[in-house]
Motif scaffolding. Structure first.
Motif, PDB file in Angstrom:
ATOM      1  N   ARG A  70      48.226 -56.529  17.208  1.00 14.75           N
ATOM      2  CA  ARG A  70      48.280 -55.491  16.577  1.00 14.75           C
ATOM      3  C   ARG A  70      46.799 -55.036  15.699  1.00 14.75           C
ATOM      4  N   THR A  71      46.687 -53.921  15.908  1.00 18.38           N
ATOM      5  CA  THR A  71      45.314 -53.673  14.987  1.00 18.38           C
ATOM      6  C   THR A  71      45.572 -52.303  13.881  1.00 18.38           C
ATOM      7  N   TYR A  72      45.518 -52.881  12.995  1.00 19.61           N
ATOM      8  CA  TYR A  72      44.717 -51.934  11.974  1.00 19.61           C
ATOM      9  C   TYR A  72      43.615 -51.206  11.123  1.00 19.61           C
ATOM     10  N   ARG A  73      43.380 -50.251  10.736  1.00 18.90           N
ATOM     11  CA  ARG A  73      42.676 -49.615  10.306  1.00 18.90           C
ATOM     12  C   ARG A  73      42.532 -49.426   8.416  1.00 18.90           C
ATOM     13  N   TRP A  74      42.130 -49.070   7.539  1.00 15.20           N
ATOM     14  CA  TRP A  74      42.339 -48.706   6.599  1.00 15.20           C
ATOM     15  C   TRP A  74      40.974 -47.767   6.288  1.00 15.20           C
ATOM     16  N   ALA A  75      40.640 -46.964   5.161  1.00 15.76           N
ATOM     17  CA  ALA A  75      40.171 -46.222   4.617  1.00 15.76           C
ATOM     18  C   ALA A  75      39.607 -47.172   3.744  1.00 15.76           C
ATOM     19  N   ARG A  76      38.406 -47.287   2.632  1.00 18.63           N
ATOM     20  CA  ARG A  76      37.779 -47.844   1.426  1.00 18.63           C
ATOM     21  C   ARG A  76      38.950 -46.902   0.701  1.00 18.63           C
ATOM     22  N   GLY A  77      39.902 -47.929  -0.440  1.00 13.61           N
ATOM     23  CA  GLY A  77      40.258 -47.019  -1.229  1.00 13.61           C
ATOM     24  C   GLY A  77      42.048 -46.841  -0.819  1.00 13.61           C
ATOM     25  N   GLU A  78      41.986 -47.479   0.348  1.00 13.37           N
ATOM     26  CA  GLU A  78      43.239 -47.050   1.409  1.00 13.37           C
ATOM     27  C   GLU A  78      43.879 -48.477   1.760  1.00 13.37           C
ATOM     28  N   VAL A  79      43.038 -49.269   0.910  1.00 11.27           N
ATOM     29  CA  VAL A  79      43.593 -50.950   2.059  1.00 11.27           C
ATOM     30  C   VAL A  79      44.477 -51.840   0.522  1.00 11.27           C
ATOM     31  N   PRO A  80      45.250 -52.252   1.564  1.00 10.96           N
ATOM     32  CA  PRO A  80      46.618 -52.883   0.428  1.00 10.96           C
ATOM     33  C   PRO A  80      46.097 -53.623   0.043  1.00 10.96           C
ATOM     34  N   SER A  81      46.300 -54.404  -1.003  1.00  8.09           N
ATOM     35  CA  SER A  81      46.035 -54.850  -2.262  1.00  8.09           C
ATOM     36  C   SER A  81      45.069 -56.306  -1.731  1.00  8.09           C
ATOM     37  N   ALA A  82      46.593 -56.918  -0.890  1.00 12.24           N
ATOM     38  CA  ALA A  82      46.918 -58.372  -0.313  1.00 12.24           C
ATOM     39  C   ALA A  82      45.745 -57.955   0.484  1.00 12.24           C
ATOM     40  N   VAL A  83      45.283 -57.471   1.622  1.00 15.10           N
ATOM     41  CA  VAL A  83      43.939 -57.511   2.116  1.00 15.10           C
ATOM     42  C   VAL A  83      42.596 -57.071   1.382  1.00 15.10           C
ATOM     43  N   ALA A  84      42.874 -56.548   0.072  1.00 23.27           N
ATOM     44  CA  ALA A  84      41.739 -56.125  -0.758  1.00 23.27           C
ATOM     45  C   ALA A  84      41.099 -57.330  -1.205  1.00 23.27           C
ATOM     46  N   MET A  85      42.389 -58.326  -1.839  1.00 23.68           N
ATOM     47  CA  MET A  85      42.355 -59.246  -2.876  1.00 23.68           C
ATOM     48  C   MET A  85      41.644 -60.511  -1.779  1.00 23.68           C
ATOM     49  N   ARG A  86      41.913 -60.385  -0.754  1.00 23.86           N
ATOM     50  CA  ARG A  86      41.801 -61.563   0.608  1.00 23.86           C
ATOM     51  C   ARG A  86      42.710 -62.788   0.285  1.00 23.86           C
ATOM     52  N   SER A  87      43.988 -62.337   0.387  1.00 23.62           N
ATOM     53  CA  SER A  87      44.750 -63.054   0.212  1.00 23.62           C
ATOM     54  C   SER A  87      45.875 -63.532   1.443  1.00 23.62           C
ATOM     55  N   ARG A  88      46.872 -64.135   1.367  1.00 18.24           N
ATOM     56  CA  ARG A  88      47.587 -64.585   2.367  1.00 18.24           C
ATOM     57  C   ARG A  88      47.566 -62.826   3.328  1.00 18.24           C
ATOM     58  N   PRO A  89      47.748 -62.914   4.785  1.00 21.16           N
ATOM     59  CA  PRO A  89      48.418 -61.857   4.984  1.00 21.16           C
ATOM     60  C   PRO A  89      49.689 -61.124   4.774  1.00 21.16           C
ATOM     61  N   ASN A  90      50.106 -60.075   5.091  1.00 22.33           N
ATOM     62  CA  ASN A  90      51.249 -60.244   4.883  1.00 22.33           C
ATOM     63  C   ASN A  90      51.370 -58.967   5.792  1.00 22.33           C
ATOM     64  N   GLU A  91      51.902 -58.410   6.727  1.00 20.82           N
ATOM     65  CA  GLU A  91      52.036 -57.187   7.210  1.00 20.82           C
ATOM     66  C   GLU A  91      52.607 -56.218   7.362  1.00 20.82           C
ATOM     67  N   ALA A  92      54.079 -56.726   5.858  1.00 24.84           N
ATOM     68  CA  ALA A  92      55.477 -56.122   5.641  1.00 24.84           C
ATOM     69  C   ALA A  92      54.660 -54.802   4.683  1.00 24.84           C
ATOM     70  N   ASN A  93      53.600 -54.054   4.434  1.00 29.51           N
ATOM     71  CA  ASN A  93      52.994 -53.226   3.877  1.00 29.51           C
ATOM     72  C   ASN A  93      51.829 -52.866   3.876  1.00 29.51           C
ATOM     73  N   TRP A  94      51.358 -52.959   5.344  1.00 26.36           N
ATOM     74  CA  TRP A  94      50.428 -52.050   6.186  1.00 26.36           C
ATOM     75  C   TRP A  94      50.864 -51.126   6.812  1.00 26.36           C
ATOM     76  N   GLY A  95      51.674 -50.478   6.615  1.00 23.47           N
ATOM     77  CA  GLY A  95      52.200 -49.358   7.581  1.00 23.47           C
ATOM     78  C   GLY A  95      52.296 -50.175   9.302  1.00 23.47           C
TER      79      GLY A  95
END
Length: 182
Positions: A70-95
């Motif tokens: 699965r591939t996701y893309r977010w514009a700057r400012g719409e990046v899920p916080s866990a992704v932006a903080m570079r912590s363990r990935p969790n797709e649950a809140n990625w849309g």
């Protein structure tokens, strides 16, 4: 790729020679363009090129696990916080991903192995050159891909600017944990 519901991803299937969805991932399918395979296109105009750059770029994430890719893309400012903080990935809140390829009878997981991450600005070639006139009709205006890219002004937005790349893998000894490599 017939078992993947179109509602499970936000993009659209690329088109084959007959104008039908390009859902057969076999690169030798006579209905497909040369070496095309299957493709899902991110319909957001700001996902590439000048519009993407004008918004300051964004983040792309690909999840490849035992169920599929699965591939996701977010514009700057719409990046899920866990992704932006570079912590363990969790797709649950990625849309909803923009592309989804589920493994199963139509897509054997054994075909996917030994991959590498490559940043590439290949222009034209077997696939893109063969689909340029149909997929980019507004840009082609009757010219070949090669003629289009030979005009320097058309390539002003052809570059990569990468801040970082993260690769997360399941730890084989403890599937509930991940390892992180930058």
């Amino acid at each position: 790729m017939g078992q993947v519901s179109n509602a499970s991803f936000s993009g659209t299937w690329g088109k084959n020679k007959d104008g039908q969805p390009s859902t057969d991932c076999f690169v030798g399918d006579p209905k497909q363009y040369a070496n095309a395979g299957c493709a899902i296109i991110d319909d957001d105009a700001a996902s590439i090129g000048a519009p993407f750059n004008a918004h300051g770029g964004g983040v792309v994430a690909t999840v490849w696990d035992k169920s599929g890719i699965r591939t996701y893309r977010w514009a700057r400012g719409e990046v899920p916080s866990a992704v932006a903080m570079r912590s363990r990935p969790n797709e649950a809140n990625w849309g909803v991903p923009y592309a989804r390829f589920d493994f199963g009878s139509d897509c054997d997981a054994s075909h996917f192995h030994s991959h590498q991450i490559v940043f590439d600005l290949t222009l034209c070639g077997d696939w893109a050159g063969g689909t340029f006139a149909s997929q980019c009709a507004d840009l082609a205006r009757g010219q070949s891909c090669e003629a289009f890219v030979s005009q320097g002004a058309n390539m002003a937005e052809a570059y990569w600017k990468v801040k970082y790349v993260d690769v997360w893998e399941e730890d084989a000894a403890a599937p509930e944990r991940s390892t992180h490599r930058a």
